[in-house]
Design a protein around this motif. Structure first.
Motif, PDB file in Angstrom:
ATOM      1  N   LEU A   1       0.833  -1.194   0.000  1.00  0.00           N
ATOM      2  CA  LEU A   1       0.000   0.000   0.000  1.00  0.00           C
ATOM      3  C   LEU A   1       0.873   1.250   0.000  1.00  0.00           C
ATOM      4  O   LEU A   1       2.044   1.209   0.379  1.00  0.00           O
ATOM      5  CB  LEU A   1      -0.893   0.014   1.245  1.00  0.00           C
ATOM      6  N   LYS A   2       0.274   2.359  -0.416  1.00  0.00           N
ATOM      7  CA  LYS A   2       0.970   3.629  -0.288  1.00  0.00           C
ATOM      8  C   LYS A   2       1.158   3.933   1.188  1.00  0.00           C
ATOM      9  O   LYS A   2       0.409   3.456   2.036  1.00  0.00           O
ATOM     10  CB  LYS A   2       0.171   4.747  -0.962  1.00  0.00           C
ATOM     11  N   ARG A   3       2.154   4.743   1.497  1.00  0.00           N
ATOM     12  CA  ARG A   3       2.523   4.983   2.897  1.00  0.00           C
ATOM     13  C   ARG A   3       1.328   5.432   3.740  1.00  0.00           C
ATOM     14  O   ARG A   3       1.053   4.868   4.792  1.00  0.00           O
ATOM     15  CB  ARG A   3       3.634   6.040   2.968  1.00  0.00           C
ATOM     16  N   ASP A   4       0.580   6.443   3.269  1.00  0.00           N
ATOM     17  CA  ASP A   4      -0.549   6.950   4.047  1.00  0.00           C
ATOM     18  C   ASP A   4      -1.641   5.893   4.186  1.00  0.00           C
ATOM     19  O   ASP A   4      -2.273   5.764   5.241  1.00  0.00           O
ATOM     20  CB  ASP A   4      -1.120   8.212   3.395  1.00  0.00           C
ATOM     21  N   ASP A   5      -1.889   5.127   3.117  1.00  0.00           N
ATOM     22  CA  ASP A   5      -2.895   4.069   3.176  1.00  0.00           C
ATOM     23  C   ASP A   5      -2.485   2.967   4.150  1.00  0.00           C
ATOM     24  O   ASP A   5      -3.336   2.401   4.865  1.00  0.00           O
ATOM     25  CB  ASP A   5      -3.118   3.468   1.790  1.00  0.00           C
ATOM     26  N   LEU A   6      -1.196   2.654   4.195  1.00  0.00           N
ATOM     27  CA  LEU A   6      -0.715   1.631   5.118  1.00  0.00           C
ATOM     28  C   LEU A   6      -0.910   2.086   6.561  1.00  0.00           C
ATOM     29  O   LEU A   6      -1.398   1.319   7.403  1.00  0.00           O
ATOM     30  CB  LEU A   6       0.766   1.329   4.861  1.00  0.00           C
ATOM     31  N   VAL A   7      -0.537   3.331   6.849  1.00  0.00           N
ATOM     32  CA  VAL A   7      -0.684   3.856   8.210  1.00  0.00           C
ATOM     33  C   VAL A   7      -2.149   3.828   8.633  1.00  0.00           C
ATOM     34  O   VAL A   7      -2.486   3.399   9.744  1.00  0.00           O
ATOM     35  CB  VAL A   7      -0.121   5.290   8.300  1.00  0.00           C
ATOM     36  N   GLN A   8      -3.045   4.259   7.733  1.00  0.00           N
ATOM     37  CA  GLN A   8      -4.469   4.248   8.059  1.00  0.00           C
ATOM     38  C   GLN A   8      -5.026   2.833   8.157  1.00  0.00           C
ATOM     39  O   GLN A   8      -5.879   2.555   9.009  1.00  0.00           O
ATOM     40  CB  GLN A   8      -5.249   5.036   7.011  1.00  0.00           C
ATOM     41  N   SER A   9      -4.570   1.945   7.293  1.00  0.00           N
ATOM     42  CA  SER A   9      -5.036   0.557   7.343  1.00  0.00           C
ATOM     43  C   SER A   9      -4.640  -0.103   8.658  1.00  0.00           C
ATOM     44  O   SER A   9      -5.439  -0.837   9.267  1.00  0.00           O
ATOM     45  CB  SER A   9      -4.465  -0.234   6.167  1.00  0.00           C
ATOM     46  N   LEU A  10      -3.426   0.155   9.107  1.00  0.00           N
ATOM     47  CA  LEU A  10      -2.998  -0.353  10.412  1.00  0.00           C
ATOM     48  C   LEU A  10      -3.861   0.242  11.517  1.00  0.00           C
ATOM     49  O   LEU A  10      -4.290  -0.463  12.439  1.00  0.00           O
ATOM     50  CB  LEU A  10      -1.521  -0.020  10.649  1.00  0.00           C
ATOM     51  N   GLY A  11      -4.119   1.552  11.433  1.00  0.00           N
ATOM     52  CA  GLY A  11      -4.974   2.198  12.420  1.00  0.00           C
ATOM     53  C   GLY A  11      -6.373   1.608  12.434  1.00  0.00           C
ATOM     54  O   GLY A  11      -6.970   1.429  13.503  1.00  0.00           O
ATOM     55  N   LEU A  12      -6.896   1.269  11.255  1.00  0.00           N
ATOM     56  CA  LEU A  12      -8.226   0.661  11.153  1.00  0.00           C
ATOM     57  C   LEU A  12      -8.243  -0.713  11.807  1.00  0.00           C
ATOM     58  O   LEU A  12      -9.135  -1.028  12.609  1.00  0.00           O
ATOM     59  CB  LEU A  12      -8.626   0.553   9.686  1.00  0.00           C
ATOM     60  N   ALA A  13      -7.258  -1.544  11.474  1.00  0.00           N
ATOM     61  CA  ALA A  13      -7.191  -2.888  12.057  1.00  0.00           C
ATOM     62  C   ALA A  13      -6.984  -2.817  13.570  1.00  0.00           C
ATOM     63  O   ALA A  13      -7.606  -3.584  14.329  1.00  0.00           O
ATOM     64  CB  ALA A  13      -6.052  -3.680  11.405  1.00  0.00           C
ATOM     65  N   PHE A  14      -6.121  -1.905  14.024  1.00  0.00           N
ATOM     66  CA  PHE A  14      -5.866  -1.770  15.457  1.00  0.00           C
ATOM     67  C   PHE A  14      -7.106  -1.264  16.192  1.00  0.00           C
ATOM     68  O   PHE A  14      -7.388  -1.696  17.315  1.00  0.00           O
ATOM     69  CB  PHE A  14      -4.706  -0.800  15.703  1.00  0.00           C
ATOM     70  N   THR A  15      -7.844  -0.342  15.578  1.00  0.00           N
ATOM     71  CA  THR A  15      -9.042   0.204  16.220  1.00  0.00           C
ATOM     72  C   THR A  15     -10.091  -0.877  16.418  1.00  0.00           C
ATOM     73  O   THR A  15     -10.642  -1.036  17.520  1.00  0.00           O
ATOM     74  CB  THR A  15      -9.628   1.351  15.383  1.00  0.00           C
ATOM     75  N   VAL A  16     -10.378  -1.627  15.365  1.00  0.00           N
ATOM     76  CA  VAL A  16     -11.369  -2.705  15.463  1.00  0.00           C
ATOM     77  C   VAL A  16     -10.905  -3.756  16.476  1.00  0.00           C
ATOM     78  O   VAL A  16     -11.705  -4.257  17.284  1.00  0.00           O
ATOM     79  CB  VAL A  16     -11.610  -3.347  14.084  1.00  0.00           C
ATOM     80  N   SER A  17      -9.609  -4.062  16.468  1.00  0.00           N
ATOM     81  CA  SER A  17      -9.070  -5.058  17.398  1.00  0.00           C
ATOM     82  C   SER A  17      -9.212  -4.594  18.842  1.00  0.00           C
ATOM     83  O   SER A  17      -9.562  -5.387  19.732  1.00  0.00           O
ATOM     84  CB  SER A  17      -7.600  -5.326  17.079  1.00  0.00           C
ATOM     85  N   THR A  18      -8.956  -3.306  19.083  1.00  0.00           N
ATOM     86  CA  THR A  18      -9.060  -2.776  20.445  1.00  0.00           C
ATOM     87  C   THR A  18     -10.505  -2.776  20.924  1.00  0.00           C
ATOM     88  O   THR A  18     -10.786  -3.071  22.091  1.00  0.00           O
ATOM     89  CB  THR A  18      -8.483  -1.354  20.511  1.00  0.00           C
ATOM     90  N   ILE A  19     -11.444  -2.451  20.032  1.00  0.00           N
ATOM     91  CA  ILE A  19     -12.865  -2.522  20.391  1.00  0.00           C
ATOM     92  C   ILE A  19     -13.251  -3.952  20.757  1.00  0.00           C
ATOM     93  O   ILE A  19     -13.934  -4.195  21.762  1.00  0.00           O
ATOM     94  CB  ILE A  19     -13.736  -2.007  19.228  1.00  0.00           C
ATOM     95  N   CYS A  20     -12.788  -4.912  19.944  1.00  0.00           N
ATOM     96  CA  CYS A  20     -13.060  -6.327  20.237  1.00  0.00           C
ATOM     97  C   CYS A  20     -12.452  -6.738  21.570  1.00  0.00           C
ATOM     98  O   CYS A  20     -13.084  -7.480  22.345  1.00  0.00           O
ATOM     99  CB  CYS A  20     -12.506  -7.207  19.119  1.00  0.00           C
ATOM    100  N   LEU A  21     -11.248  -6.267  21.856  1.00  0.00           N
ATOM    101  CA  LEU A  21     -10.593  -6.590  23.124  1.00  0.00           C
ATOM    102  C   LEU A  21     -11.375  -6.014  24.295  1.00  0.00           C
ATOM    103  O   LEU A  21     -11.583  -6.694  25.307  1.00  0.00           O
ATOM    104  CB  LEU A  21      -9.160  -6.053  23.126  1.00  0.00           C
ATOM    105  N   ALA A  22     -11.815  -4.752  24.158  1.00  0.00           N
ATOM    106  CA  ALA A  22     -12.572  -4.118  25.236  1.00  0.00           C
ATOM    107  C   ALA A  22     -13.867  -4.867  25.512  1.00  0.00           C
ATOM    108  O   ALA A  22     -14.243  -5.084  26.677  1.00  0.00           O
ATOM    109  CB  ALA A  22     -12.865  -2.659  24.874  1.00  0.00           C
ATOM    110  N   ILE A  23     -14.576  -5.267  24.454  1.00  0.00           N
ATOM    111  CA  ILE A  23     -15.821  -6.028  24.612  1.00  0.00           C
ATOM    112  C   ILE A  23     -15.545  -7.370  25.279  1.00  0.00           C
ATOM    113  O   ILE A  23     -16.270  -7.797  26.189  1.00  0.00           O
ATOM    114  CB  ILE A  23     -16.507  -6.230  23.246  1.00  0.00           C
ATOM    115  N   PHE A  24     -14.476  -8.035  24.839  1.00  0.00           N
ATOM    116  CA  PHE A  24     -14.128  -9.336  25.428  1.00  0.00           C
ATOM    117  C   PHE A  24     -13.815  -9.198  26.923  1.00  0.00           C
ATOM    118  O   PHE A  24     -14.297  -9.995  27.742  1.00  0.00           O
ATOM    119  CB  PHE A  24     -12.918  -9.932  24.711  1.00  0.00           C
ATOM    120  N   LEU A  25     -13.025  -8.191  27.287  1.00  0.00           N
ATOM    121  CA  LEU A  25     -12.650  -8.014  28.691  1.00  0.00           C
ATOM    122  C   LEU A  25     -13.869  -7.698  29.547  1.00  0.00           C
ATOM    123  O   LEU A  25     -13.965  -8.146  30.692  1.00  0.00           O
ATOM    124  CB  LEU A  25     -11.625  -6.890  28.818  1.00  0.00           C
ATOM    125  N   GLN A  26     -14.813  -6.927  28.985  1.00  0.00           N
ATOM    126  CA  GLN A  26     -16.012  -6.564  29.724  1.00  0.00           C
ATOM    127  C   GLN A  26     -16.924  -7.774  29.923  1.00  0.00           C
ATOM    128  O   GLN A  26     -17.538  -7.941  30.975  1.00  0.00           O
ATOM    129  CB  GLN A  26     -16.767  -5.460  28.983  1.00  0.00           C
TER     130      GLN A  26
END
Length: 245
Positions: A157-182
């Motif tokens: 991916l282009k640099r900006d797209d890669l940074v945002q794609s990582l941010g997207l995957a990390f955001t969804v993963s963190t939401i899933c983690l928060a729900i799981f912990l709760q």
């Protein structure tokens, strides 16, 4: 203990500000030296969520990336819901051993990864598989790195797209983690939202310092030291757990 937590998030934030990555890996790796993986993951939720949102919405094209990577995101959600690994809080040995292995592998990958092969032609069938493994590992270790980060980098991916794609995957993963912990509380280990919110402050200060440091030192040398440190920390955690077995 409080000062140690604040220091860990300041250091992790500084590394993320300098390199654009590393906050969850460093935080979980250092915190689990003194507290359980479940407690460490709970503290990570707010700082990780806010910094990931920052990374995701720094540029446009969010909807386009969601449309492209919805299979990856669906896989992450499925993996966090039906994980094949022992979950955080179920087995301290397995969680810490898995986390140590993940950190060491991430460090080795960072040190020796050269030109990644282009896997974009296999994206449709690889995305849900990679997403599932990433989701399964986040509820087992609190960190989503392997195999999501190498996979996204392999799509060239282009640099900006890669940074945002990582941010997207990390955001969804963190939401899933928060729900799981709760939904899966561990006895005598309640979710400490107050401390997690407090930890956001040193993380943001660290990110600010990291962006300043980025222009004063060689990023290549700093990156090398960072990944060597991850290999050493992950190996130490794994060996420590194996010695107790």
């Amino acid at each position: 203990m409080v000062w140690f937590v604040l220091l860990v998030f300041a250091v992790a934030g500084m590394i993320k500000g300098t390199l654009g990555l590393g906050l969850p890996a460093v935080s979980m790796g250092l915190l689990t030296l003194v507290i359980s993986p479940f407690q460490a993951a709970a503290l990570l939720v707010v700082p990780s969520m806010i910094t990931n949102f920052w990374q995701l919405f720094a540029e446009g094209r969010v909807l386009q990336l969601i449309r492209r990577f919805w299979l990856l995101l669906a896989g992450i959600i499925a993996g966090s819901t039906w994980s094949i690994f022992p979950a955080l809080g179920q087995s301290s040995f397995h969680s810490e051993a898995l986390l140590g292995t993940m950190l060491a592998l991430y460090g080795i990958y960072g040190l020796f990864a050269g030109n990644m092969p282009d896997l974009s032609h296999h994206e449709k069938w690889l995305s849900p598989i990679v997403g599932y493994l990433g989701g399964a590992l986040i509820v087992a270790t609190g960190v989503v790195v392997i195999p999501v980060v190498p996979y996204l980098q392999s799509l060239h991916l282009k640099r900006d797209d890669l940074v945002q794609s990582l941010g997207l995957a990390f955001t969804v993963s963190t939401i899933c983690l928060a729900i799981f912990l709760q939904q899966n509380p561990v006895e005598n280990m309640p979710m400490d939202y107050r401390m997690s919110l407090i930890a956001l402050i040193p993380a943001l200060v660290g990110m600010w310092l990291g962006t300043r440091i980025r222009y004063r030192i060689s990023e290549q040398k700093f990156r090398r030291v960072f990944f060597i440190g991850l290999v050493m920390l992950g190996s130490y955690m794994l060996l420590q757990q194996l010695s107790r077995f």
